[in-house]
Scaffold this motif. Sequence first.
Motif, PDB file in Angstrom:
ATOM      1  N   SER A   1       0.814  -1.213   0.000  1.00  0.00           N
ATOM      2  CA  SER A   1       0.000   0.000   0.000  1.00  0.00           C
ATOM      3  C   SER A   1       0.847   1.262   0.000  1.00  0.00           C
ATOM      4  O   SER A   1       0.398   2.319  -0.456  1.00  0.00           O
TER       5      SER A   1
ATOM      6  N   HIS B   1      -7.562  -1.872   7.273  1.00  0.00           N
ATOM      7  CA  HIS B   1      -7.158  -1.682   5.874  1.00  0.00           C
ATOM      8  C   HIS B   1      -7.658  -2.867   5.054  1.00  0.00           C
ATOM      9  O   HIS B   1      -7.569  -4.020   5.477  1.00  0.00           O
TER      10      HIS B   1
ATOM     11  N   TYR C   1      -6.600  -4.499   2.525  1.00  0.00           N
ATOM     12  CA  TYR C   1      -5.651  -5.578   2.249  1.00  0.00           C
ATOM     13  C   TYR C   1      -5.579  -6.548   3.424  1.00  0.00           C
ATOM     14  O   TYR C   1      -5.589  -7.769   3.253  1.00  0.00           O
TER      15      TYR C   1
END
Length: 676
Positions: free
Chosen positions: A467, A485, A487
């Motif tokens: 990221s 987040h 991910y």
Amino acid sequence: MPKNARYTLAWSPLHQAYKLHESQGSKVLDIVPESPAWFAWVSQVSSFAFHGRNGSYTACKECKQRGEGYWYAYARVEGKLNKRYLGRGIGLTLPRLEQAAQELWLDTPDTPLQKEGTAVSRLLPSPPITQREKAFLPDLQSEAHALSSADAKQRHSRFDQRSRVSHASGVGGRKPAIEHAEAAALSRSNYPRVPLSSNTSVPTAVAQRFRHPTRRQGRSPADRKTRPALAHPPVDPLLATKLHVPRPRPHMVHRPCLIQRLQQGMERALILISAPVGFGKSTLLSDWLASSAIPAAWLSLEPQDNEPARFLSYLLAALQTYDPHLGTIRQTLHHQPPSMETILTVLINDLLTRKATAQEHFVFVLDNYQVITNECIHRALSFLLEHLPPHMHLVLATREDPPLQLAQLRGRDNLLELRAIDLRFTQEEAAMFLREVMGLPLSTEESALLQARTEGWITGLQLAAFSLQGRDDPEAFITAFSGSHHYVVDYLLEEVLNRQSEDIQNFLLQTCILDRLSAPLCDAVREQDGSQAMLDFLERANLFLVALDEQGQWYRYHRLFAEALRQWLQQTAPALVPALHLRASRWYEQHGLTARAVSHTLAAPVPQPGPLVEPLTGREREVLQLLLDGASNREIARHLVLSMNTVKKHVLNICGKLNVRRRTQVIAKAQTLPLL
């Protein structure tokens, strides 16, 4: 007498069992060989095709004037029809059927009909084969295994060509149909083939037997008895990539301290690397083996390997990469069904014999052992550990602790353990990973902050690094980086949460709102018992649970894991969040932990403040201020020189005027109103 055998008994490598089915269809009969139903069935039929591990033939029952009749095995080997005596129906056991196949295909002399050389064969002479049998038997050797259409067309083309050659030449006076059937039976055999000048093919083992000069002179009965049936019996193909040590990545963080600890494990029987997903277990092992040049066998396990026969096949194949001569023990698989302990006993003895004079130590790595749940395999591995040869060391890489005798091994100082606390990246390793592996020009402070946010979880660092690539404000991103987040959420949902049972998923989601966990607190939040068993399971399964004491009473979740769970809880059950916080607040308040009770009360949505029912008195304001400071009733009484009953009365009056029920709600509401 029928033209084709109605039934076929065949060994299935896929199911590791013998299956009886109709030859003209795919229907499998519910009859287990050697069972009472089997012997009843044998007494009612006159023939069947047998396709075992040692070869194929047709079994025929020849009835006499008296009695039930006797069974014989027929097979064509190198164009010659051979015959073996099987015995009465009660004697048609699997070992006897396989023995006959071995005699027909591997121990066949140069004569068309073997003279009965065994004691069993001498009991009853084999009658001569009639012309009717010669025309009938080859067709009985049809196999029930499915063939691809391409293979079938190719074989039929080859059969038709041979039939035309045979018919034109008239060799042996055989009919084209018989030649066609013979070639079909031989071409469908499970053995590899070698071409012969007679335009036919026979199994390689048979061809070698006739080509070898000493074998043509015959062998003693003792030699035939001790000769293994097959060095490599037909089995499902094994995936070779599972048997290779993974290559170390070209850019990786070398970890000399951990490699040194692994090297110390060569003095112990078992090395256990147990940690959650994403802590670099396999990478560390491959780096260790590559850098130390230790002889090793490797097996990467998959859920399909949870079947004992398949697991054992891969185990032996993996060990053969270390010592190819260990393949001779696979003959123990020929007799159905051998116990795993029996096969492992032969393996252990073979290892001791072959390395008796060598001092070379080697390791056997079982990667992803968490996929194994079969108790039979666990018991077999325990047996192997109990009797492990001194020069062999077992390495288990797993996401959860295996049900083996770990406590016993610890007591004997025969176990080396590496866990998540050992595998997580230090600040130096995290900085090296982010800079050299991920190519991020971060400062030392930024790398240290990201290491702290991820608690050294390697995959968490990698997800954050993905990221960060292309961002101009890395510090702001790192400060805000959390388990919410997408991910991180996607990874943990796929690799962790979705792999758990429904009960475990519910427990994780209901308790993720807690900063600290204990069994009584979790019981109160969930409003049901059994939390201690759940916590014990999570700890064994390495589900991102961190122990906070040596007694196993208090725990916490890994920060990113807890944040990801809270994000998922808010998306899937937002109405449950306030209730969970209020239950936690009530439990903390009952146990005198006011500050934590207030934090959960504040975390639950509070109704919009309304006007006071009645203004607070001066003494009530003093009591409220002490409540906000976290003082207990006893401390308030001592500070204001009041009795305990008077303090309780003031607290009740304050609750009534603020229109709340509990003191934690008083504190939460007081922080939203200008009361002081």
